[in-house]
Design a protein around this motif. Structure first.
Motif, PDB file in Angstrom:
ATOM      1  N   GLY A   1      67.493 -21.237-112.667  1.00 44.29           N
ATOM      2  CA  GLY A   1      67.589 -19.802-112.433  1.00 44.29           C
ATOM      3  C   GLY A   1      68.197 -19.040-113.594  1.00 44.29           C
ATOM      4  N   ASP A   2      68.174 -19.639-114.774  1.00 34.81           N
ATOM      5  CA  ASP A   2      68.725 -18.946-115.940  1.00 34.81           C
ATOM      6  C   ASP A   2      67.822 -19.199-117.155  1.00 34.81           C
ATOM      7  OD1 ASP A   2      69.370 -21.533-116.876  1.00 34.81           O
ATOM      8  OD2 ASP A   2      71.408 -21.405-116.073  1.00 34.81           O
ATOM      9  N   GLY A   3      68.282 -18.828-118.324  1.00 37.76           N
ATOM     10  CA  GLY A   3      67.490 -18.918-119.539  1.00 37.76           C
ATOM     11  C   GLY A   3      67.151 -20.327-119.984  1.00 37.76           C
ATOM     12  N   ARG A   4      67.717 -21.338-119.337  1.00 33.69           N
ATOM     13  CA  ARG A   4      67.411 -22.722-119.710  1.00 33.69           C
ATOM     14  C   ARG A   4      66.097 -23.225-119.132  1.00 33.69           C
ATOM     15  NH1 ARG A   4      72.482 -25.654-117.409  1.00 33.69           N
ATOM     16  NH2 ARG A   4      72.053 -24.125-115.793  1.00 33.69           N
ATOM     17  N   ASP A   5      65.515 -22.485-118.184  1.00 33.79           N
ATOM     18  CA  ASP A   5      64.311 -22.968-117.500  1.00 33.79           C
ATOM     19  C   ASP A   5      63.077 -22.996-118.390  1.00 33.79           C
ATOM     20  OD1 ASP A   5      65.460 -23.490-114.956  1.00 33.79           O
ATOM     21  OD2 ASP A   5      65.480 -21.337-114.554  1.00 33.79           O
ATOM     22  N   THR A   6      62.919 -22.008-119.252  1.00 35.16           N
ATOM     23  CA  THR A   6      61.710 -21.896-120.080  1.00 35.16           C
ATOM     24  C   THR A   6      62.083 -21.532-121.507  1.00 35.16           C
ATOM     25  OG1 THR A   6      60.417 -21.143-118.173  1.00 35.16           O
ATOM     26  CG2 THR A   6      59.491 -20.706-120.351  1.00 35.16           C
ATOM     27  N   GLU A   7      61.482 -22.241-122.460  1.00 35.15           N
ATOM     28  CA  GLU A   7      61.598 -21.903-123.878  1.00 35.15           C
ATOM     29  C   GLU A   7      60.198 -21.574-124.382  1.00 35.15           C
ATOM     30  OE1 GLU A   7      63.291 -25.258-125.883  1.00 35.15           O
ATOM     31  OE2 GLU A   7      65.181 -25.123-124.790  1.00 35.15           O
ATOM     32  N   GLU A   8      60.077 -20.548-125.205  1.00 32.23           N
ATOM     33  CA  GLU A   8      58.779 -20.144-125.765  1.00 32.23           C
ATOM     34  C   GLU A   8      58.858 -20.118-127.278  1.00 32.23           C
ATOM     35  OE1 GLU A   8      58.003 -16.281-124.112  1.00 32.23           O
ATOM     36  OE2 GLU A   8      57.157 -17.125-122.277  1.00 32.23           O
ATOM     37  N   ARG A   9      57.729 -20.443-127.925  1.00 35.58           N
ATOM     38  CA  ARG A   9      57.627 -20.356-129.386  1.00 35.58           C
ATOM     39  C   ARG A   9      56.288 -19.734-129.753  1.00 35.58           C
ATOM     40  NH1 ARG A   9      62.064 -21.663-128.458  1.00 35.58           N
ATOM     41  NH2 ARG A   9      63.337 -23.246-129.479  1.00 35.58           N
ATOM     42  N   ARG A  10      56.346 -18.687-130.584  1.00 36.00           N
ATOM     43  CA  ARG A  10      55.133 -18.101-131.161  1.00 36.00           C
ATOM     44  C   ARG A  10      54.730 -18.969-132.344  1.00 36.00           C
ATOM     45  NH1 ARG A  10      52.217 -14.746-128.228  1.00 36.00           N
ATOM     46  NH2 ARG A  10      53.603 -13.421-127.061  1.00 36.00           N
ATOM     47  N   LEU A  11      53.457 -19.261-132.450  1.00 33.27           N
ATOM     48  CA  LEU A  11      52.949 -20.060-133.564  1.00 33.27           C
ATOM     49  C   LEU A  11      52.569 -19.138-134.715  1.00 33.27           C
ATOM     50  CD1 LEU A  11      50.673 -22.559-131.608  1.00 33.27           C
ATOM     51  CD2 LEU A  11      53.093 -22.760-132.169  1.00 33.27           C
ATOM     52  N   PRO A  12      52.937 -19.477-135.927  1.00 32.20           N
ATOM     53  CA  PRO A  12      52.580 -18.633-137.065  1.00 32.20           C
ATOM     54  C   PRO A  12      51.081 -18.640-137.346  1.00 32.20           C
ATOM     55  CG  PRO A  12      53.783 -20.567-137.788  1.00 32.20           C
ATOM     56  CD  PRO A  12      53.791 -20.588-136.305  1.00 32.20           C
TER      57      PRO A  12
END
Length: 177
Positions: free
Chosen positions: A158-169
């Motif tokens: 229920g916090d920011g640890r649930d999902t990590e996102e990365r934009r690809l260059p």
């Protein structure tokens, strides 16, 4: 600083492979009926247990069942975002889907970032689900041909640890599906 993804798939293009348990095993599970079943519901149904290895860290204590209404995207489709869920596995099962859907995954590199040069693409039939193991980088859900509806299951803190996102260059593209 050098672009750590500069050596990604030739020209940023992946070839889609068939979505089989053997081919996808390093990233999770194909959610489909297996060899083992038992009769339930007064003999009217077969129950297939163990179709995915649901995993979660103890701090991800909230079970979440959600529906994802996904708008159709045009082909060809550029993949410029990957995400992962470090605390828990994540499962998507199609409820309404017109065409096969795309599954793109990448393992983590030594630095924990997506290893795009080892990314793989799969063409998933509309009658099977996908189960991502904890920490597997994957593209967000996309639908083609028509809007789609998926059921999603995972455990969350229920916090920011649930999902990590990365934009690809450099966006990845998939051919052969």
């Amino acid at each position: 600083m050098a672009n750590k993804w500069a050596g990604a798939a030739p020209g940023g293009v992946l070839d889609a492979r068939p979505f089989t348990q053997e081919a996808f095993a390093a990233f999770g599970d194909v959610v489909a009926p297996g060899d083992q079943s038992r009769r339930v519901n007064d003999g009217r149904a077969l129950r297939y247990d163990g179709v995915a290895r649901l995993e979660h860290d103890a701090c991800a204590a909230d079970p979440v069942l959600a529906l994802y209404a996904v708008s159709a995207s045009p082909k060809p489709f550029a993949i410029d975002l990957l995400e992962r869920h470090p605390l828990a596995s994540q499962t998507f099962v199609p409820i309404r889907l017109a065409e096969p859907y795309l599954v793109v995954v990448a393992p983590s590199g030594a630095d924990g970032e997506p290893s795009v040069d080892r990314a793989e693409a799969f063409a998933a039939p509309p009658d099977v689900g996908v189960h991502y193991a904890p920490g597997v980088w994957h593209m967000p859900m996309a639908a083609f041909g028509a809007d789609a509806l998926f059921a999603m299951w995972m455990w969350e803190a229920g916090d920011g640890r649930d999902t990590e996102e990365r934009r690809l260059p450099v966006a990845l593209r998939v051919r052969g599906w």
